[in-house]
Scaffold this motif. Structure first.
Motif, PDB file in Angstrom:
ATOM      1  N   GLU A  35       0.854  -1.190   0.000  1.00 38.57           N
ATOM      2  CA  GLU A  35       0.000   0.000   0.000  1.00 38.57           C
ATOM      3  C   GLU A  35       0.891   1.242   0.000  1.00 38.57           C
ATOM      4  O   GLU A  35       1.907   1.287   0.683  1.00 38.57           O
ATOM      5  N   GLN A  76       0.827   5.479   0.474  1.00 38.40           N
ATOM      6  CA  GLN A  76       0.045   6.592   0.996  1.00 38.40           C
ATOM      7  C   GLN A  76       0.651   7.887   0.487  1.00 38.40           C
ATOM      8  O   GLN A  76       1.875   8.058   0.524  1.00 38.40           O
ATOM      9  N   LEU A  78      -8.666  18.159  -1.812  1.00 40.39           N
ATOM     10  CA  LEU A  78      -8.190  16.807  -1.562  1.00 40.39           C
ATOM     11  C   LEU A  78      -8.963  15.806  -2.430  1.00 40.39           C
ATOM     12  O   LEU A  78      -8.387  14.825  -2.921  1.00 40.39           O
ATOM     13  N   ALA A  79     -10.232  16.077  -2.657  1.00 40.77           N
ATOM     14  CA  ALA A  79     -11.052  15.206  -3.506  1.00 40.77           C
ATOM     15  C   ALA A  79     -10.509  15.169  -4.931  1.00 40.77           C
ATOM     16  O   ALA A  79     -10.533  14.116  -5.589  1.00 40.77           O
ATOM     17  N   GLN A  80      -9.993  16.298  -5.439  1.00 42.49           N
ATOM     18  CA  GLN A  80      -9.421  16.321  -6.785  1.00 42.49           C
ATOM     19  C   GLN A  80      -8.149  15.480  -6.853  1.00 42.49           C
ATOM     20  O   GLN A  80      -7.907  14.793  -7.844  1.00 42.49           O
ATOM     21  N   VAL A  81      -7.342  15.527  -5.810  1.00 45.41           N
ATOM     22  CA  VAL A  81      -6.126  14.716  -5.759  1.00 45.41           C
ATOM     23  C   VAL A  81      -6.502  13.238  -5.752  1.00 45.41           C
ATOM     24  O   VAL A  81      -5.956  12.438  -6.509  1.00 45.41           O
ATOM     25  N   GLU A  82      -7.450  12.890  -4.908  1.00 46.89           N
ATOM     26  CA  GLU A  82      -7.895  11.504  -4.819  1.00 46.89           C
ATOM     27  C   GLU A  82      -8.455  11.020  -6.148  1.00 46.89           C
ATOM     28  O   GLU A  82      -8.147   9.912  -6.603  1.00 46.89           O
ATOM     29  N   GLN A  83      -9.270  11.840  -6.808  1.00 47.22           N
ATOM     30  CA  GLN A  83      -9.871  11.451  -8.084  1.00 47.22           C
ATOM     31  C   GLN A  83      -8.802  11.269  -9.169  1.00 47.22           C
ATOM     32  O   GLN A  83      -8.853  10.327  -9.953  1.00 47.22           O
ATOM     33  N   LEU A  97      -5.636  10.441  -8.742  1.00 50.85           N
ATOM     34  CA  LEU A  97      -4.905   9.206  -8.451  1.00 50.85           C
ATOM     35  C   LEU A  97      -5.733   7.978  -8.828  1.00 50.85           C
ATOM     36  O   LEU A  97      -5.209   7.015  -9.392  1.00 50.85           O
ATOM     37  N   THR A  98      -7.011   8.017  -8.535  1.00 54.47           N
ATOM     38  CA  THR A  98      -7.904   6.908  -8.879  1.00 54.47           C
ATOM     39  C   THR A  98      -7.973   6.731 -10.387  1.00 54.47           C
ATOM     40  O   THR A  98      -7.851   5.610 -10.901  1.00 54.47           O
ATOM     41  N   THR A 151       1.515  11.931 -11.471  1.00 58.10           N
ATOM     42  CA  THR A 151       0.084  12.069 -11.744  1.00 58.10           C
ATOM     43  C   THR A 151      -0.297  13.542 -11.874  1.00 58.10           C
ATOM     44  O   THR A 151       0.005  14.352 -11.003  1.00 58.10           O
TER      45      THR A 151
END
Length: 97
Positions: free
Chosen positions: A33, A35, A50-55, A57-58, A93
């Protein structure tokens, strides 16, 4: 964790290539994993959430199915398991341009 990774990516494929081996079930051991540590100040300065970073990366590490190939009486699933393979891939990314 290193042994599980080696098992998942190399040993599993070698065992499945043995004639008359139908399936190999691997379980147990910790899964690798990564992080991502985000600097909140930099997020704000770039106008990112933070949601944009997560999206991002996803989206950059999506699994994809490609059907199957029949070989004799065996069907082999074709799929792409994630696109990221190193921490450099994670760092490269693009979140927004």
């Amino acid at each position: 964790m290193e042994l599980k990774t080696l098992n998942d990516w190399f040993v599993l494929n070698q065992l499945k290539s043995v004639p008359d081996v139908v399936d190999v079930n691997i379980f147990g051991g910790p899964t690798r994993e990564y992080q991502v540590q985000v600097d909140p100040g930099k997020l704000v300065s770039y106008g990112l959430s933070l949601a944009q970073v997560e999206q991002a990366l996803t989206n950059n590490n999506t699994n994809a199915g490609g059907g199957f190939i029949e070989r004799g009486q065996q069907a082999l699933n074709v799929r792409a398991v994630g696109l990221m393979q190193t921490t450099d891939d994670i760092a490269a990314t693009v979140i927004r341009t």
